[in-house]
Structures are given as C-alpha cells and as structure tokens.
Write an enzyme that holds these catalytic residues in place. Sequence first.
Site, PDB file in Angstrom:
ATOM      1  N   ASP A 157      -7.775  -3.700  -9.707  1.00 10.33           N
ATOM      2  CA  ASP A 157      -8.356  -4.566  -8.689  1.00 10.33           C
ATOM      3  C   ASP A 157      -9.799  -4.153  -8.501  1.00 10.33           C
ATOM      4  O   ASP A 157     -10.148  -2.982  -8.681  1.00 10.33           O
ATOM      5  CB  ASP A 157      -7.618  -4.427  -7.349  1.00 10.33           C
ATOM      6  CG  ASP A 157      -8.005  -3.143  -6.631  1.00 10.33           C
ATOM      7  OD1 ASP A 157      -7.468  -2.088  -6.992  1.00 10.33           O
ATOM      8  OD2 ASP A 157      -8.874  -3.197  -5.751  1.00 10.33           O
ATOM      9  N   ASP A 216      -3.959  -2.498   0.258  1.00 15.89           N
ATOM     10  CA  ASP A 216      -4.418  -1.119   0.127  1.00 15.89           C
ATOM     11  C   ASP A 216      -4.399  -0.481   1.516  1.00 15.89           C
ATOM     12  O   ASP A 216      -4.597  -1.149   2.515  1.00 15.89           O
ATOM     13  CB  ASP A 216      -5.807  -1.069  -0.507  1.00 15.89           C
ATOM     14  CG  ASP A 216      -6.030   0.257  -1.233  1.00 15.89           C
ATOM     15  OD1 ASP A 216      -5.210   1.178  -1.039  1.00 15.89           O
ATOM     16  OD2 ASP A 216      -7.009   0.369  -1.985  1.00 15.89           O
TER      17      ASP A 216
END
Length: 370
Positions: free
Chosen positions: A251, A64
């Site tokens: 996630d 990310d």
Amino acid sequence: MPAFLPDATQGVVRSLDAGDLRACGIEALQTNVFHLMQKPGSAVIKALGGLHRMMGWDGPIVTDSGGFQVYSLIHQNPKFGALTERGMLFRPEGSQRRFQLTPEKSVQLQVDYGADVVICLDDCTHVDAPREAQEASVVRTLAWARRGKAEFQHQVQQRGIGPEERPKLFAVVQGGGHRDLRQRCAQGLLEVGFDGFGLGGWPLDSQGQLLLDIIAYTRELVPRELPMHALGVGQPDNVVACARLGYDLFDSTMPTRDARHGRLYVLNAGSDKLSDDWYSYLYIGDDKHIRAREPLELGCDCACCAQYSRAYLHHLYKLKDSLYFRLATLHNLRFMTRLMAGLQKEDITRRHREHGDEGQERGQKEQRDS
Ligand SMILES: [Zn+2]
C-alpha cells in the site's frame, strides 16, 4: 495475491469513488485509524454504518493501526504528543483535541469501522535509530501485539462474530536493520499467533534505496503460507522487488499522489518481464504534450487512455480541473493493477516450476475446474 492497495487514508482515494476503483481493478483498500479518528471521527463513521457503507465499497478494507503516523508526528516534534507503555497521546497540529491510541483502543476502533484486516498497534522506529531504541521498540511492539490480540478476541466474542466472519488480525515485525531483533520480534509474534504480518519500520535507507537485505531476511522469518504486507511500499520498482521476495500486500499513497502532481506511470513497450527500464515517468505538465494526440500509454485500457489524448490531459492539468485528478489517478492505479497481474503470473509460473509436474497437473486441473 500479490495485491496493491491504494491508500484511502481518510476514507477516500482522492477524486475516485468505489465504481472508479472497481473499474481499474482495485481489489482492496488501505485506510488509517490515526487519520479516521480525527476526520470524520469514529462516532461519525459508526453512525454511517462503518467504512464499507460510508465509502460504498464492498471489497476488503485494511485499517492501519496508526503506529507509523503517531511515531512520525511525535518523533518530528515531541510537543505533539508522548509515547508511554500504555499507548500514545497526541494532539495533531492545528487541532485543539487530544487523542489517545492504546493497543486496545486501536483494535476496538478498527473492529468498529468494519475492517477486514485489523493491524495491531506497533512502536515504529527510524532505521537509523540506535540499537537500544530498536530493542525497546521490539519489546514494546511485542507487548502491544499481545494486548491487541487479547482485545481482538474479546471484541469478536462480545460481538458474537463467528470464526468465518471475523476480520483477520495482523501484527507488525519491527527490529530496524538488526537481524537478531527482527528474528526476536517475528518469533515472539508467531508464538502469540496472527493471521498475517506487516513489515515494520521505514523500508528505505537515507538515499531512498530499498533495504533489500533486511526486507528479504524478515520475509524468511515468517512461514510462506502466512501473508505479509510490505507497509508503505508502492514505488513500482520496489513493489516488484518485494513481491519477488515473497511479500503479498502493498500500500502507498505514491501512485495517487504522483498522479495528482503530474507524474504518470507508463509501461515501456515490450517490457512485460518487468526488468531493465520497464517503465517510465511521464510528466504531463511538460510543454511537449501540448499537441500530443496519442494516449498516455498505448497498451493501457483505463478510462483515460481509452478516450483522451495527452494534449487534452495536459490542458486539464494546467487548468487544475478536477477531471484531471480523476483521469490521472485512474491511469496510475490501472498501471499498478496491471503490474500486479504481471507479478501474479510470475508467481504462478514460479510455483509450477518449484512443484514440477505435480504443480503443472494441479494448474491444469484448476483451469479445467474453473
Ligand atoms: Zn491508462
């Protein structure tokens, strides 16, 4: 797909190693540039040969960009940093070092780390922020995604990475609760061209309820064949709801953090349809488990349920033994991978229904070929 990615935010799914993760059926991991660049630091990760070598993990890794973390840090307390057109400058609490994240640097670091999915830096907002703030976030997210893609192409070319080997590049759709802004953001990003997209912004309202309308609408803005990641969605009910809306990747730190704090997920008997009270929370610290000889969940095939009683796990929990953290985390992650298998089956059935006989024939052929 769909798939659930546990958060190995700082390069570890706490208390589990790569073998444990494989044993509970995890296919891919999510890490985070914002945390990794601080600990263990980009130079260390590079010296250790990238994230895969460092973690002993040969499956896909999504990194990310850190937009969400920097946003929440700066938003909660402006003294920790500032956000400009150029990027984000921040100094985390307790740290003497200042860090800078620009759209370019975020992409460079993710490629350096060996990510399989690189996510462009975005400007995250709170869903309750006023419209002007949401609009500014869309403008900035689009500009940063363009810069991120240009840098990505430059990195791939400079490193001589072939079109088949290159990581996938995702961008994040912002726009808060405003349909027109979501539309503008998605349209702009689609014109730039990405391999997949993330759902930007906090996915829950102030009561903790999933923002289903805008989440469904945002998925419709992106063609179905392009994967979409419901960033930060991990509560089992929310995963089911988003998967049914067509989201592919999930996630969250929730299943692993819940495990460490004694909240374990248990599928209720006969609830394979994933509707109406299909799972429960089992609080392993409760006294009623002191002598409970049964496993956490009778139907579960994880290493914890296969060998140990609730009573023993309760004992380990009270001791705060590291074995408790490992066994509990294994169980909650196995719960998530079994959930994903159920959703995959649902997805295949739905596609067969949509495509009628043609789909069924193809399905049968696929079975014969495999
Ligand atoms: Zn289990």
